[in-house]
Scaffold this motif. Structure first.
Motif, PDB file in Angstrom:
ATOM      1  N   ARG A 176       0.857  -1.177   0.000  1.00  0.00           N
ATOM      2  CA  ARG A 176       0.000   0.000   0.000  1.00  0.00           C
ATOM      3  C   ARG A 176       0.896   1.231   0.000  1.00  0.00           C
ATOM      4  NH1 ARG A 176      -4.446  -0.184   4.636  1.00  0.00           N
ATOM      5  NH2 ARG A 176      -4.957   1.821   3.626  1.00  0.00           N
ATOM      6  N   ALA A 177       0.466   2.274  -0.687  1.00  0.00           N
ATOM      7  CA  ALA A 177       1.269   3.488  -0.760  1.00  0.00           C
ATOM      8  C   ALA A 177       1.570   4.009   0.642  1.00  0.00           C
ATOM      9  CB  ALA A 177       0.538   4.552  -1.577  1.00  0.00           C
ATOM     10  N   GLY A 178       2.873   4.217   0.927  1.00  0.00           N
ATOM     11  CA  GLY A 178       3.298   4.692   2.229  1.00  0.00           C
ATOM     12  C   GLY A 178       3.989   3.639   3.071  1.00  0.00           C
ATOM     13  N   GLN A 179       3.915   2.361   2.659  1.00  0.00           N
ATOM     14  CA  GLN A 179       4.524   1.296   3.447  1.00  0.00           C
ATOM     15  C   GLN A 179       6.033   1.195   3.186  1.00  0.00           C
ATOM     16  OE1 GLN A 179       1.850  -2.155   2.510  1.00  0.00           O
ATOM     17  NE2 GLN A 179       1.450  -2.108   4.719  1.00  0.00           N
ATOM     18  N   PHE A 180       6.701   0.387   4.018  1.00  0.00           N
ATOM     19  CA  PHE A 180       8.145   0.208   3.918  1.00  0.00           C
ATOM     20  C   PHE A 180       8.479  -1.274   3.801  1.00  0.00           C
ATOM     21  CE2 PHE A 180       7.071   0.337   8.458  1.00  0.00           C
ATOM     22  CZ  PHE A 180       7.624  -0.850   8.931  1.00  0.00           C
ATOM     23  N   VAL A 181       9.733  -1.561   3.434  1.00  0.00           N
ATOM     24  CA  VAL A 181      10.222  -2.931   3.358  1.00  0.00           C
ATOM     25  C   VAL A 181      11.589  -3.028   4.027  1.00  0.00           C
ATOM     26  CG1 VAL A 181       9.016  -3.650   1.260  1.00  0.00           C
ATOM     27  CG2 VAL A 181      11.224  -2.479   1.073  1.00  0.00           C
ATOM     28  N   ARG A 182      11.919  -4.218   4.473  1.00  0.00           N
ATOM     29  CA  ARG A 182      13.268  -4.499   4.947  1.00  0.00           C
ATOM     30  C   ARG A 182      14.086  -4.989   3.765  1.00  0.00           C
ATOM     31  NH1 ARG A 182      12.930  -8.298  10.090  1.00  0.00           N
ATOM     32  NH2 ARG A 182      11.134  -9.152   9.004  1.00  0.00           N
ATOM     33  N   LEU A 183      15.260  -4.425   3.603  1.00  0.00           N
ATOM     34  CA  LEU A 183      16.133  -4.750   2.481  1.00  0.00           C
ATOM     35  C   LEU A 183      17.436  -5.330   3.020  1.00  0.00           C
ATOM     36  CD1 LEU A 183      15.892  -4.418  -0.608  1.00  0.00           C
ATOM     37  CD2 LEU A 183      17.193  -2.295  -0.383  1.00  0.00           C
TER      38      LEU A 183
ATOM     39  N   HIS B 192      23.499  -7.374   6.115  1.00  0.00           N
ATOM     40  CA  HIS B 192      22.946  -6.332   6.955  1.00  0.00           C
ATOM     41  C   HIS B 192      21.529  -6.046   6.471  1.00  0.00           C
ATOM     42  CE1 HIS B 192      27.001  -5.350   8.549  1.00  0.00           C
ATOM     43  NE2 HIS B 192      27.376  -5.728   7.338  1.00  0.00           N
ATOM     44  N   THR B 193      20.686  -5.600   7.373  1.00  0.00           N
ATOM     45  CA  THR B 193      19.295  -5.323   7.027  1.00  0.00           C
ATOM     46  C   THR B 193      18.932  -3.911   7.434  1.00  0.00           C
ATOM     47  OG1 THR B 193      18.744  -7.658   7.427  1.00  0.00           O
ATOM     48  CG2 THR B 193      16.919  -6.105   7.261  1.00  0.00           C
ATOM     49  N   ARG B 194      18.274  -3.202   6.535  1.00  0.00           N
ATOM     50  CA  ARG B 194      17.787  -1.864   6.828  1.00  0.00           C
ATOM     51  C   ARG B 194      16.358  -1.732   6.299  1.00  0.00           C
ATOM     52  NH1 ARG B 194      21.807  -2.295   9.224  1.00  0.00           N
ATOM     53  NH2 ARG B 194      23.519  -0.799   9.498  1.00  0.00           N
ATOM     54  N   THR B 195      15.645  -0.757   6.821  1.00  0.00           N
ATOM     55  CA  THR B 195      14.259  -0.518   6.431  1.00  0.00           C
ATOM     56  C   THR B 195      14.171   0.745   5.577  1.00  0.00           C
ATOM     57  OG1 THR B 195      13.454  -1.560   8.463  1.00  0.00           O
ATOM     58  CG2 THR B 195      11.929  -0.126   7.302  1.00  0.00           C
ATOM     59  N   TYR B 196      13.467   0.635   4.437  1.00  0.00           N
ATOM     60  CA  TYR B 196      13.304   1.782   3.547  1.00  0.00           C
ATOM     61  C   TYR B 196      11.855   1.871   3.080  1.00  0.00           C
ATOM     62  CZ  TYR B 196      18.377   1.997   3.381  1.00  0.00           C
ATOM     63  OH  TYR B 196      19.701   2.100   3.731  1.00  0.00           O
ATOM     64  N   SER B 197      11.348   3.102   3.006  1.00  0.00           N
ATOM     65  CA  SER B 197      10.012   3.315   2.452  1.00  0.00           C
ATOM     66  C   SER B 197      10.021   3.015   0.957  1.00  0.00           C
ATOM     67  CB  SER B 197       9.567   4.762   2.678  1.00  0.00           C
ATOM     68  OG  SER B 197       9.436   5.052   4.050  1.00  0.00           O
ATOM     69  N   ILE B 198       8.922   2.474   0.472  1.00  0.00           N
ATOM     70  CA  ILE B 198       8.753   2.257  -0.964  1.00  0.00           C
ATOM     71  C   ILE B 198       8.292   3.573  -1.573  1.00  0.00           C
ATOM     72  CG2 ILE B 198       7.548   0.937  -2.733  1.00  0.00           C
ATOM     73  CD1 ILE B 198       7.115  -1.251  -0.621  1.00  0.00           C
ATOM     74  N   SER B 199       8.994   4.040  -2.586  1.00  0.00           N
ATOM     75  CA  SER B 199       8.669   5.347  -3.172  1.00  0.00           C
ATOM     76  C   SER B 199       7.816   5.241  -4.429  1.00  0.00           C
ATOM     77  CB  SER B 199       9.953   6.132  -3.483  1.00  0.00           C
ATOM     78  OG  SER B 199      10.847   5.367  -4.275  1.00  0.00           O
TER      79      SER B 199
ATOM     80  N   SER C 138       5.132   7.950  -2.893  1.00  0.00           N
ATOM     81  CA  SER C 138       4.366   6.769  -3.281  1.00  0.00           C
ATOM     82  C   SER C 138       2.869   7.090  -3.329  1.00  0.00           C
ATOM     83  CB  SER C 138       4.635   5.625  -2.297  1.00  0.00           C
ATOM     84  OG  SER C 138       3.874   4.478  -2.618  1.00  0.00           O
ATOM     85  N   MET C 139       2.402   7.870  -2.362  1.00  0.00           N
ATOM     86  CA  MET C 139       0.982   8.250  -2.334  1.00  0.00           C
ATOM     87  C   MET C 139       0.627   9.137  -3.522  1.00  0.00           C
ATOM     88  SD  MET C 139       0.589   9.124   1.734  1.00  0.00           S
ATOM     89  CE  MET C 139       1.043   7.951   3.019  1.00  0.00           C
ATOM     90  N   LEU C 140       1.466  10.139  -3.803  1.00  0.00           N
ATOM     91  CA  LEU C 140       1.189  11.044  -4.931  1.00  0.00           C
ATOM     92  C   LEU C 140       1.197  10.283  -6.252  1.00  0.00           C
ATOM     93  CD1 LEU C 140       3.411  14.081  -3.844  1.00  0.00           C
ATOM     94  CD2 LEU C 140       0.911  13.944  -3.764  1.00  0.00           C
TER      95      LEU C 140
END
Length: 363
Positions: free
Chosen positions: A66-73, A82-89, A158-160
């Motif tokens: 959903r627009a605005g969510q994030f994922v662990r990469l 290593h793992t980091r969290t980034y918003s999906i754009s 992502s929302m826009l």
């Protein structure tokens, strides 16, 4: 058909034991794996001097976000993951099935520097499922007010993009965005195009570091009244630096409208240290057989990493619980609340907890 496929999968796993057939598929194409979700880097694009967008093609098992969510990469560096969290754009409804994450480099940030400088097209990266509640309502139309700063633009972008892709138009929207200088505005050209083509989208840009040509400004009640006189009637989504979010939250709280405000933080809020201050000590990582010195203020995840360990983790801000371990002995402090955890067997989130004196963890 599902029952037949499951039966065939179980049969294939029997022949692949002690691995799974998915491990062998990974040798052919990492995107076919079922035991771990991966994504292939299919594009890279510089947004600003210190920010880059990665276009990723998720493998089998990915579900749309959903627009605005994030994922662990996951990011393999020097043989360690290593793992980091980034918003999906990107918008969820992209026709090519890809997603984008936009990474801003952090001073001293090994992972952000690697993603924004050294990752190339063709690499495969471990990918988590989409998470997060910083989203627009699905069933209720809203007239949003967006307040963003720096890389906090990414979930709102992502929302826009989702509005444009799904409906062709952005509804009555006010967007206040803060960046150090004009050249630091992530997605600056695209935002300008939206401002020109979408008559209901009002963009206001503010620059927080003064120069010969620019006046330094930060969020204030006066700015808000000028940019969005009807802010009291709008739902608000705010994402950006901690100082900006603190000011925004205080303003809405004072107005008695906190329920209309949705915020997304990239770092956990930290409670003030108690009057007695911090207590340095030694940390024992039992399963690893490693000892390290703690200053009592650095979170235990960083203490472990500085000692050469790479414990499981995800968001690094106490949300995903991917870093949970067990307290064997001693006492730790949750840096978000200041509360103490001292009962042997209790769960410790090492990404947000600090040692209080000598501590032993099950890691």
């Amino acid at each position: 058909m599902t029952s037949i496929r499951n039966a065939l999968t179980s049969l294939a796993d029997m022949f692949a034991y002690p691995l799974r057939h998915s491990h062998y598929l990974e040798l052919v194409n990492p995107l076919w794996t079922e035991h771990v979700l991966k994504a292939r880097v299919v594009g890279v694009q510089d947004e600003t001097a210190d920010t880059r967008t990665l276009t990723l093609r998720p493998g089998r098992g990915w579900r749309s976000h959903r627009a605005g969510q994030f994922v662990r990469l996951g990011v393999p560096i020097d043989g360690q993951r290593h793992t980091r969290t980034y918003s999906i754009s990107s918008a969820p409804a992209r026709e090519d099935g890809c997603i984008t994450v936009t990474v801003k480099t952090v001073d001293g940030g090994r992972v952000s520097q690697h993603l924004a400088r050294r990752v190339v097209v063709g690499e495969y990266l471990p990918l988590g499922e989409p998470q997060g509640e910083f989203v627009l309502p699905e069933s209720m139309p809203v007239h949003p007010l967006f307040i963003t700063g720096g890389s906090g633009i990414t979930p709102v972008m992502s929302m826009l993009r989702s509005y444009v892709l799904e409906y062709d138009v952005i509804p009555d929207t006010v967007h206040m965005h803060y960046a150090p200088h004009v050249q630091d505005v992530i997605f600056g050209a695209e935002l300008g195009e939206l401002q020109a083509s979408q008559k209901h989208y009002q963009l206001h840009k503010y620059y927080t570091r003064a120069s010969a040509q620019e006046a330094s400004v930060h969020f204030s009640a006066q700015q808000l009244e000028r940019a969005c006189p009807d802010w009291r009637e709008r739902e608000v989504w705010a994402c950006g630096p901690a100082a900006m979010l603190d000011a925004v939250e205080a303003h809405w709280e004072q107005a008695g409208l906190a329920r209309q405000l949705h915020t997304e933080r990239f770092h956990a809020m930290v409670a003030p240290l108690p009057g007695a201050g911090v207590k340095a000590g030694r940390v024992w990582f039992a399963a690893s057989g490693v000892q390290a010195q703690s200053d009592g203020a650095t979170v235990l995840l960083r203490v472990a990493e500085d000692a050469g360990l790479n414990p499981p983790h995800g968001c690094r801000m106490g949300i995903c619980h991917g870093c949970n371990t067990t307290l064997v002995s001693g006492c730790v402090r949750d840096s978000r609340t200041g509360s103490l955890i001292s009962e042997a067997g209790d769960t410790v989130q090492v990404c947000v907890c600090t040692a209080v004196g000598d501590v032993e963890l099950a890691l």
